[in-house]
Enzyme design. Structure first.
Site, PDB file in Angstrom:
ATOM      1  N   GLU A 178      -1.242  -4.207  14.230  1.00 14.03           N
ATOM      2  CA  GLU A 178      -2.626  -3.820  13.952  1.00 14.03           C
ATOM      3  C   GLU A 178      -3.619  -4.863  14.466  1.00 14.03           C
ATOM      4  O   GLU A 178      -4.602  -5.199  13.800  1.00 14.03           O
ATOM      5  CB  GLU A 178      -2.814  -3.571  12.450  1.00 14.03           C
ATOM      6  CG  GLU A 178      -1.985  -2.392  11.947  1.00 14.03           C
ATOM      7  CD  GLU A 178      -2.264  -2.025  10.505  1.00 14.03           C
ATOM      8  OE1 GLU A 178      -2.093  -0.848  10.156  1.00 14.03           O
ATOM      9  OE2 GLU A 178      -2.642  -2.927   9.717  1.00 14.03           O
ATOM     10  N   GLU A 181       3.312   4.046  11.321  1.00 14.92           N
ATOM     11  CA  GLU A 181       3.187   3.912   9.865  1.00 14.92           C
ATOM     12  C   GLU A 181       2.548   5.187   9.334  1.00 14.92           C
ATOM     13  O   GLU A 181       1.319   5.338   9.369  1.00 14.92           O
ATOM     14  CB  GLU A 181       2.337   2.697   9.483  1.00 14.92           C
ATOM     15  CG  GLU A 181       2.995   1.363   9.759  1.00 14.92           C
ATOM     16  CD  GLU A 181       2.185   0.183   9.222  1.00 14.92           C
ATOM     17  OE1 GLU A 181       1.247   0.413   8.430  1.00 14.92           O
ATOM     18  OE2 GLU A 181       2.489  -0.964   9.609  1.00 14.92           O
TER      19      GLU A 181
END
Length: 580
Positions: free
Chosen positions: A157, A233
């Site tokens: 991320e 995710e």
């Protein structure tokens, strides 16, 4: 040897393969239960397991590496392969994961001026030295060398954090230099600048999201072209922080719909398949307008409970997966039971103040020094100084202090400051006067997300101001709560003060149990020397999970460190959890 490729889709030895993966972190589950959880993953219909790799556990102290016990990632990956599962490894220096400091080791903060997750030489040097050791362990596990690892992640991320493309390229090249042969991926939210900032040439971009699968994939398709679509995710729940109103849960029916949409167009990693537990002091924190430290349980409302029980969400997901992959017959080979051991009463107790010299070595300094500068990563630190010039303490301010501080004069409680209260000067309504000031500071978990990463020194990193002037000459006692063998229980407990409380019980058989801490204030719990985590009366979590393998046939010892002076004298070991 085998080959895993990324073309218009994923290919294993030249044949298309649909990745249906579940996230489970080996370091959040005791090793004795790895097989059970992986068998349940396979029985769900998944063909892959995904895990982060936490730098701050594998290199807890600079240059000291550990890959054994609960950190035996090699054994975990090999066990997955034994069960016929492929593996996605996410070894990036930073993992987020609601994990202490996002997986970065505390000792990075010992260095003044440290900058993280960018082209800063000292940081990159530490990453390189870690990767050189880590890849000795994980490189032989790749599918190209006979192992089950098919993908590795470069950074995590990163698009939410920064835009240093040079840094991302450096990490990619370092991984290849250290022996990475499988395809590489990134994972970012598909919206805003995140996807663009996290992009690396030659690396597949995957998405992180928890809803609107078709919409998210449509956005991603425009950005990645004819490459395979994957949700790295797929958030099927959420985490809890201390003080939140109740345990966070997701909408199973909405998640079922999204899973179907994702699998109809691409690939998925379910985050989390099982969340597990933030044992010890490993839970992280978030910081937006205020500090929100995470609870000990990482149940996450996942498909398996914190202690590995199959949930209705698991069964609902299995029905969707059955549309896209065969559901194998799997025999669960680990016998696991929940046990209620009943109510236990305190056997012995003793004070913190009377034991400082028995469990810690005093360091002396002119000004208070942070945990990191004293080579301490986690737990508590106590600052102590004589009051020689001061009259009654009318005003107090702590400069550079995180996260929670309790002040005592002559071992009498005066004031407790938490989070933003530490930014201000405080006037004491009943100014105390005495001979000694003590300040107990707790590290409640370093922030794991956002720019506050670089401002996470714990303890007191500035000064202590009393009645408007800086106060000098301190002793520091580091209290990581690791070796408490020196406790002297002949020293009496001090009512209303921090202390240690011992319980024992006999077990004829071992099983999973849950410690109910009703009536207790705040602190941590050690079971047969293993720190199972923190507790806090504000909830929502009301019971701490004790895995059966931590217990012995015969006598078991539980030691509670409690900081608020609220200790009712009994605990219960229950057969059911209570996450609030």
């Amino acid at each position: 040897m085998h080959q895993f490729e990324i073309r218009d889709d994923f290919y294993l030895d030249g044949k298309k393969v649909k990745l249906i993966s579940g996230g489970m972190h080996y370091f959040r589950v005791v090793p004795e239960y790895w097989r059970d959880r992986l068998e349940k993953l396979k029985a769900l219909g998944c063909n892959t397991v995904e895990t982060y790799i936490p730098w701050n556990l594998h290199e807890k102290e600079k240059g000291e590496f550990c890959f054994s016990g609960i950190l035996d990632v090699k054994r975990y990956v090999e066990l997955a392969q034994e069960l016929g599962l492929m593996v996605i490894l996410r070894p990036s220096p930073y993992i987020c994961g609601e994990w202490e400091f996002g997986g970065l080791p505390y000792w990075l903060l010992k260095e003044d001026g440290m900058r993280l997750r960018c082209m800063y030489g000292p940081y990159l040097r530490h990453v390189k030295e870690y990767y050189q050791k880590l890849f000795e362990i994980i490189a032989p596990l790749q599918i190209t060398r006979g192992g089950p690892v098919i993908l590795m992640q470069v950074e995590n991320e990163y698009g939410y954090y920064g835009d240093d493309r040079g840094y991302l390229e450096y990490l990619k090249n370092l991984m290849v230099e250290c022996g990475c042969e499988v395809p590489l991926v990134t994972s970012d939210g598909p919206w805003g600048d995140a996807f663009a900032c996290g992009k690396i040439e030659g690396v597949l971009q995957t998405g992180n999201f928890g809803s609107k699968g078709k919409e998210q994939f449509a956005v991603m398709r425009k950005k990645i072209g004819d490459k395979p679509l994957m949700c790295m995710e797929f958030w099927v729940g959420w985490f809890d922080n201390w003080g939140v109103a109740c345990h966070q849960t997701g909408d199973t029916q909405e998640h079922v719909k999204d899973l179907d949409e994702i699998l109809s167009e691409g690939h998925v990693n379910i985050y989390m398949f099982e969340g597990g537990t933030n044992f010890g002091f490993t839970s992280g924190s978030n910081y937006y307008d205020e500090l929100t430290p995470d609870v000990t349980s990482y149940d996450y409302d996942a498909l398996l409970t914190e202690d590995g029980r199959i949930t209705p969400k698991y069964e609902a997901f299995q029905k969707v997966i059955a549309k896209y992959a065969p559901i194998p017959e799997v025999k669960f080979t680990t016998e696991i039971r929940r046990k209620d051991y009943g109510t236990l009463s305190t056997v012995r107790s003793t004070s913190l103040f009377g034991n400082l010299e028995h469990i810690a070595r005093a360091r002396e300094s002119v000004y208070p020094v942070s945990m990191e500068k004293l080579d301490q990563g986690y737990g508590y630190i106590l600052y102590e100084s004589p009051l020689t010039c001061e009259g009654p303490l009318e005003k107090v301010r702590l400069w550079g202090a995180n996260d929670r501080a309790s002040l005592f004069v002559d071992q009498r409680p005066v004031l407790t400051l938490y989070d933003r209260e530490l930014l201000a000067e405080h006037e004491l309504k009943e100014p105390p006067q005495g001979e000694k000031l003590s300040i107990l500071v707790e590290n409640m978990g370093r922030v794991n997300f956002g720019p506050n990463l670089e401002r996470q020194r714990k303890g007191i990193d500035g000064s202590v101001q009393l009645n408007g002037h800086n106060h000098y000459h301190w002793k520091e006692y580091c209290l990581p709560m690791e070796d408490l063998s020196g406790l002297d229980f002949s020293v009496p407990i001090q009512k209303g003060n921090p202390g240690f409380y011992e319980f024992t019980f006999e077990a004829e058989e071992t099983g999973d149990t849950f410690l109910d801490f009703s009536g207790w204030g705040k602190g941590c719990v050690l079971v047969n020397g293993f720190n199972i985590g923190r507790f806090w009366e504000i909830g929502p979590q009301k019971r701490l999970y004790i895995p059966g393998p931590l217990l012995h046939i015969g006598t078991n010892r539980i030691l509670i460190f409690e900081t608020e002076g609220r200790a009712p004298g009994t605990i219960q070991l229950c057969g059911e959890p209570d996450l609030g």
